[in-house]
Design a protein around this motif. Structure first.
Motif, PDB file in Angstrom:
ATOM      1  N   LYS A 115     -45.573 -15.164  64.265  1.00 34.05           N
ATOM      2  CA  LYS A 115     -46.290 -15.983  63.292  1.00 34.05           C
ATOM      3  C   LYS A 115     -47.804 -15.880  63.525  1.00 34.05           C
ATOM      4  O   LYS A 115     -48.590 -15.785  62.565  1.00 34.05           O
ATOM      5  CB  LYS A 115     -45.833 -17.438  63.427  1.00 34.05           C
ATOM      6  N   THR A 116     -48.203 -15.858  64.796  1.00 35.67           N
ATOM      7  CA  THR A 116     -49.631 -15.814  65.137  1.00 35.67           C
ATOM      8  C   THR A 116     -50.276 -14.512  64.686  1.00 35.67           C
ATOM      9  O   THR A 116     -51.309 -14.514  64.007  1.00 35.67           O
ATOM     10  CB  THR A 116     -49.824 -15.981  66.653  1.00 35.67           C
ATOM     11  N   VAL A 117     -49.697 -13.386  65.079  1.00 38.78           N
ATOM     12  CA  VAL A 117     -50.335 -12.103  64.759  1.00 38.78           C
ATOM     13  C   VAL A 117     -50.276 -11.825  63.258  1.00 38.78           C
ATOM     14  O   VAL A 117     -51.184 -11.186  62.699  1.00 38.78           O
ATOM     15  CB  VAL A 117     -49.731 -10.944  65.581  1.00 38.78           C
ATOM     16  N   ALA A 118     -49.208 -12.306  62.593  1.00 40.75           N
ATOM     17  CA  ALA A 118     -49.137 -12.135  61.134  1.00 40.75           C
ATOM     18  C   ALA A 118     -50.269 -12.899  60.454  1.00 40.75           C
ATOM     19  O   ALA A 118     -50.887 -12.412  59.494  1.00 40.75           O
ATOM     20  CB  ALA A 118     -47.778 -12.605  60.615  1.00 40.75           C
ATOM     21  N   TYR A 119     -50.558 -14.085  60.937  1.00 39.23           N
ATOM     22  CA  TYR A 119     -51.642 -14.884  60.362  1.00 39.23           C
ATOM     23  C   TYR A 119     -52.995 -14.208  60.603  1.00 39.23           C
ATOM     24  O   TYR A 119     -53.847 -14.177  59.703  1.00 39.23           O
ATOM     25  CB  TYR A 119     -51.642 -16.286  60.953  1.00 39.23           C
ATOM     26  N   ILE A 120     -53.205 -13.659  61.801  1.00 40.16           N
ATOM     27  CA  ILE A 120     -54.469 -12.983  62.090  1.00 40.16           C
ATOM     28  C   ILE A 120     -54.646 -11.774  61.183  1.00 40.16           C
ATOM     29  O   ILE A 120     -55.738 -11.531  60.643  1.00 40.16           O
ATOM     30  CB  ILE A 120     -54.538 -12.579  63.575  1.00 40.16           C
ATOM     31  N   VAL A 121     -53.577 -11.013  60.978  1.00 38.76           N
ATOM     32  CA  VAL A 121     -53.652  -9.872  60.058  1.00 38.76           C
ATOM     33  C   VAL A 121     -54.014 -10.340  58.652  1.00 38.76           C
ATOM     34  O   VAL A 121     -54.852  -9.737  57.969  1.00 38.76           O
ATOM     35  CB  VAL A 121     -52.325  -9.087  60.055  1.00 38.76           C
ATOM     36  N   GLU A 122     -53.381 -11.405  58.215  1.00 40.12           N
ATOM     37  CA  GLU A 122     -53.680 -11.962  56.884  1.00 40.12           C
ATOM     38  C   GLU A 122     -55.168 -12.292  56.761  1.00 40.12           C
ATOM     39  O   GLU A 122     -55.803 -11.965  55.749  1.00 40.12           O
ATOM     40  CB  GLU A 122     -52.830 -13.217  56.677  1.00 40.12           C
ATOM     41  N   ARG A 123     -55.726 -12.917  57.788  1.00 39.59           N
ATOM     42  CA  ARG A 123     -57.139 -13.287  57.754  1.00 39.59           C
ATOM     43  C   ARG A 123     -58.053 -12.067  57.897  1.00 39.59           C
ATOM     44  O   ARG A 123     -59.114 -12.003  57.284  1.00 39.59           O
ATOM     45  CB  ARG A 123     -57.449 -14.308  58.847  1.00 39.59           C
ATOM     46  N   PHE A 124     -57.652 -11.098  58.693  1.00 42.72           N
ATOM     47  CA  PHE A 124     -58.433  -9.858  58.812  1.00 42.72           C
ATOM     48  C   PHE A 124     -58.501  -9.136  57.467  1.00 42.72           C
ATOM     49  O   PHE A 124     -59.569  -8.664  57.049  1.00 42.72           O
ATOM     50  CB  PHE A 124     -57.808  -8.947  59.864  1.00 42.72           C
ATOM     51  N   LYS A 125     -57.367  -9.053  56.785  1.00 46.70           N
ATOM     52  CA  LYS A 125     -57.336  -8.407  55.466  1.00 46.70           C
ATOM     53  C   LYS A 125     -58.252  -9.135  54.489  1.00 46.70           C
ATOM     54  O   LYS A 125     -59.047  -8.506  53.779  1.00 46.70           O
ATOM     55  CB  LYS A 125     -55.900  -8.402  54.914  1.00 46.70           C
ATOM     56  N   ALA A 126     -58.137 -10.448  54.483  1.00 45.79           N
ATOM     57  CA  ALA A 126     -58.948 -11.232  53.553  1.00 45.79           C
ATOM     58  C   ALA A 126     -60.437 -11.110  53.861  1.00 45.79           C
ATOM     59  O   ALA A 126     -61.281 -11.195  52.957  1.00 45.79           O
ATOM     60  CB  ALA A 126     -58.522 -12.702  53.613  1.00 45.79           C
ATOM     61  N   ALA A 127     -60.760 -10.868  55.127  1.00 43.95           N
ATOM     62  CA  ALA A 127     -62.167 -10.715  55.520  1.00 43.95           C
ATOM     63  C   ALA A 127     -62.733  -9.360  55.130  1.00 43.95           C
ATOM     64  O   ALA A 127     -63.947  -9.176  55.138  1.00 43.95           O
ATOM     65  CB  ALA A 127     -62.301 -10.916  57.025  1.00 43.95           C
ATOM     66  N   GLY A 128     -61.846  -8.410  54.818  1.00 49.73           N
ATOM     67  CA  GLY A 128     -62.310  -7.097  54.394  1.00 49.73           C
ATOM     68  C   GLY A 128     -62.131  -5.992  55.405  1.00 49.73           C
ATOM     69  O   GLY A 128     -62.665  -4.882  55.233  1.00 49.73           O
ATOM     70  N   LEU A 129     -61.362  -6.252  56.478  1.00 52.16           N
ATOM     71  CA  LEU A 129     -61.147  -5.227  57.491  1.00 52.16           C
ATOM     72  C   LEU A 129     -60.060  -4.249  57.075  1.00 52.16           C
ATOM     73  O   LEU A 129     -59.189  -4.547  56.254  1.00 52.16           O
ATOM     74  CB  LEU A 129     -60.751  -5.866  58.827  1.00 52.16           C
ATOM     75  N   LYS A 130     -60.114  -3.056  57.696  1.00 51.58           N
ATOM     76  CA  LYS A 130     -59.079  -2.050  57.540  1.00 51.58           C
ATOM     77  C   LYS A 130     -58.196  -2.049  58.784  1.00 51.58           C
ATOM     78  O   LYS A 130     -58.644  -2.424  59.871  1.00 51.58           O
ATOM     79  CB  LYS A 130     -59.702  -0.665  57.362  1.00 51.58           C
ATOM     80  N   PRO A 131     -56.925  -1.619  58.636  1.00 53.32           N
ATOM     81  CA  PRO A 131     -56.067  -1.515  59.832  1.00 53.32           C
ATOM     82  C   PRO A 131     -56.700  -0.596  60.865  1.00 53.32           C
ATOM     83  O   PRO A 131     -57.243   0.457  60.532  1.00 53.32           O
ATOM     84  CB  PRO A 131     -54.764  -0.930  59.280  1.00 53.32           C
ATOM     85  N   GLY A 132     -56.616  -0.981  62.150  1.00 50.43           N
ATOM     86  CA  GLY A 132     -57.360  -0.261  63.176  1.00 50.43           C
ATOM     87  C   GLY A 132     -56.559   0.645  64.076  1.00 50.43           C
ATOM     88  O   GLY A 132     -57.130   1.275  64.972  1.00 50.43           O
ATOM     89  N   VAL A 133     -55.220   0.753  63.869  1.00 56.20           N
ATOM     90  CA  VAL A 133     -54.399   1.558  64.777  1.00 56.20           C
ATOM     91  C   VAL A 133     -53.527   2.508  63.969  1.00 56.20           C
ATOM     92  O   VAL A 133     -52.417   2.163  63.549  1.00 56.20           O
ATOM     93  CB  VAL A 133     -53.506   0.673  65.678  1.00 56.20           C
ATOM     94  N   ASP A 134     -54.039   3.711  63.716  1.00 54.24           N
ATOM     95  CA  ASP A 134     -53.260   4.725  62.990  1.00 54.24           C
ATOM     96  C   ASP A 134     -52.643   4.175  61.713  1.00 54.24           C
ATOM     97  O   ASP A 134     -51.450   4.363  61.427  1.00 54.24           O
ATOM     98  CB  ASP A 134     -52.150   5.289  63.890  1.00 54.24           C
ATOM     99  N   GLY A 135     -53.437   3.462  60.935  1.00 52.78           N
ATOM    100  CA  GLY A 135     -52.958   2.913  59.681  1.00 52.78           C
ATOM    101  C   GLY A 135     -52.246   1.584  59.798  1.00 52.78           C
ATOM    102  O   GLY A 135     -51.833   1.009  58.788  1.00 52.78           O
ATOM    103  N   GLY A 136     -52.098   1.090  61.012  1.00 50.14           N
ATOM    104  CA  GLY A 136     -51.461  -0.213  61.230  1.00 50.14           C
ATOM    105  C   GLY A 136     -52.419  -1.173  61.922  1.00 50.14           C
ATOM    106  O   GLY A 136     -53.536  -0.813  62.278  1.00 50.14           O
ATOM    107  N   TRP A 137     -51.946  -2.379  62.154  1.00 52.28           N
ATOM    108  CA  TRP A 137     -52.793  -3.427  62.711  1.00 52.28           C
ATOM    109  C   TRP A 137     -52.547  -3.684  64.186  1.00 52.28           C
ATOM    110  O   TRP A 137     -53.322  -4.402  64.819  1.00 52.28           O
ATOM    111  CB  TRP A 137     -52.562  -4.731  61.950  1.00 52.28           C
TER     112      TRP A 137
END
Length: 541
Positions: A51-73
């Motif tokens: 739940k924690t890492v999914a929420y961080i990914v959600e917020r990273f996406k909304a902030a405008g970041l791109k996935p940082g590990v070979d196309g993943g987060w």
């Protein structure tokens, strides 16, 4: 003041005039969400992690970041989770009075060894002072004694921790790595000790017994590595100060006199003529945790990287206080992750920089900087091409301050850049008021520093604009005594985020300067990390 609380940046100097707004609403929302009971204290390798890492990914996406590990987060971090069960008391025999120390209340014990059962039986007990071997300082607490298979009793912090100054063989009141519990266990293992027990004393430890108890009981995490850590001491732990004094008294020794002797060069370890025994079982679970990695790709130098980091984990379920058994970790470190998200939004809004900017939220900091250590040892982006960056661990919610403190000052050229930015805000840089707490070695920037990368760590001082130094110091002490690593570290809607915005503005500007520039800030020539960085950069040319 209302404008500040709505998230506008502080425009105390022209150098900060073009900083995008640091969103206070983002800081509030992310901190409140991650520290809610629904996230169960964010213990790695538990259902709460997903739940924690999914929420961080959600917020990273909304902030405008791109996935940082070979196309993943995600960067998978192999961990092993061990929980001590059936813990027998630590018994001491052979002295004037047999002693039995109860688990949790009198002592805590655990192991790094990945094995289902630990037993230390009738192990000779030796007092090794501060447990330090430092040949460059002419100091060896293990000189002339063989502790293989024995139980060593160790004092916390450095021999000169009570010095009011920062000078001395071990830098006086400024704790060195030799003063950290991590080092003491490492050295005891190198010396072959079967068990290593640190005497808890609140002042030199910089935290009370409640912190020791909550941090060393329940599920414990370590990196899952070949060899199952069988080269470590079988048992490691802490003992309450009054129980340690009872142990020395049973041996017919004066604890105060031996503690004083241990402060001086030439001290030699003292066999106590006692036998120690302790045993417990381990439940073992191997499971990968996750670092979350986002990136803003650079333009003309995309293969050079500026790094922001903050750990997402906390202690999960812990010892209950007044019926509350969740250590929510609102300040430590939901607030830091909130800062990471807010900075990501600001940097994205400013547009691409010359160099890439990486946002790293790491796991298992509370277990010993495991997530950052794994990233540093297995970097997604080469450390030789990582320019430097900023680590965030607990934001300031006390309000604006006149001062700014640099953790572990005197090590990195990043400090010179930060001082200019601090002064542009009309603030002053002050020495860290409590260097004896060893803060420099207690958060994720240290994992990168050990491998050469200059990472800045610092934050608001205690001289509050409203209330002054007395109020700021009282707030610090209150947090350490009543909330740090306890269920009371909960979100408070009355927090004043204006100081956090001021600090985050500094972090933004430092990161942007590095990302838009060509410089490669280094460690000062006297810093212990300079040689590895020089070698690292030379190989990258």
């Amino acid at each position: 003041m209302r404008a500040l609380l709505l998230g506008l940046t502080f425009l105390a100097a022209p150098a900060l005039a073009q900083t995008p707004a640091i969103s206070v609403q983002t800081l509030k929302d992310v901190t409140q969400t991650l520290s809610s009971d629904a996230f169960e204290g964010r213990k790695p390798a538990t259902p709460a992690e997903d739940k924690t890492v999914a929420y961080i990914v959600e917020r990273f996406k909304a902030a405008g970041l791109k996935p940082g590990v070979d196309g993943g987060w995600f960067q998978n971090v192999p961990l092993v989770d061990m929980t001590a069960t059936n813990v027998a008391p630590l018994t001491i025999t052979g002295g004037k009075t047999p002693l039995s120390f109860a688990y949790r209340t009198d002592m805590v014990v655990k192991t790094y060894r990945v094995t289902p059962h630990i037993a230390v039986k009738d192990s000779d007990v030796v007092f090794v002072g501060y447990g330090i071997t430092a040949p460059e300082r002419g100091w060896n607490d293990y000189a002339g004694v063989n502790v293989k298979g024995k139980t060593v009793i160790i004092l916390v912090n450095d021999p000169d921790w009570q010095s009011p100054e920062r000078t001395g063989l071990f830098e006086g009141k400024a704790m060195t790595y030799y003063g950290r519990w991590v080092y003491k266990y490492e050295e005891a293992a190198r010396q072959g000790a079967a068990a290593a027990i640190i005497v808890h004393d609140t002042e030199p430890a910089a935290y009370g017994w409640g912190v020791v108890q909550s941090s060393n009981t329940g599920p414990q995490l370590e990196l899952d590595e070949k060899g199952d850590h069988m080269n470590e001491s079988a048992a490691i732990g802490w003992v309450q100060l009054d129980k340690a004094k009872a142990l020395f008294a049973s041996a017919g020794k004066d604890f105060a006199a031996l503690t004083e002797a241990a402060k001086h060069k030439g001290f030699r370890a003292v066999p106590l003529g006692l036998k120690a025994s302790v045993a417990f079982d381990n439940t073992i679970r191997r499971q990968a945790s996750k670092n979350v990695v986002g990136i803003l790709p650079g333009t003309s130098a995309p293969n050079d990287y500026v790094l922001y980091s903050a750990h997402w984990d906390h202690l999960g379920h812990c010892d209950a206080v007044k019926g509350d058994g969740i250590c929510n970790g609102a300040l430590d470190n939901a607030s830091g992750v909130a800062g990471l998200v807010a900075l990501a939004g600001a940097q994205a809004k400013a547009g691409p920089a010359k160099r890439s900017i990486v946002f790293l939220s790491v796991t298992a900091e509370e277990a010993g900087l495991l997530g950052s250590r794994y990233y540093a040892e297995h970097p997604v982006y080469p450390l030789s091409h990582t320019v430097g960056g900023v680590n965030m661990d607990v934001l300031n919610v006390k309000g604006r301050t006149h001062d700014f403190e640099i953790t572990g000052a005197g090590k990195s050229e990043l400090e010179d850049r930060m001082k200019i930015l601090v002064e542009a805000q009309g603030r002053v840089v002050k020495p860290e008021p409590n260097p004896e707490r060893g803060s420099y070695f207690r958060s994720d920037h240290f994992s990168f520093a050990k491998l050469g990368v200059p990472m800045f760590d610092g934050g608001a001082g205690e001289d509050l604009v409203v209330g002054g130094e007395a109020a700021g110091h009282a707030a610090t002490l209150d947090y350490i005594a009543n909330r740090y690593h306890k269920p009371q570290d909960e979100y408070d809607p009355k927090w004043d985020w204006s100081g956090a915005v001021e600090d985050l503005t500094l972090y933004y500007r430092l990161g942007r300067e590095l990302a838009d520039g060509d410089a490669w800030p280094n460690w000062y020539k006297t810093a212990e990390f300079r040689a590895i960085r020089d070698k690292q950069r030379a190989a990258a040319q």
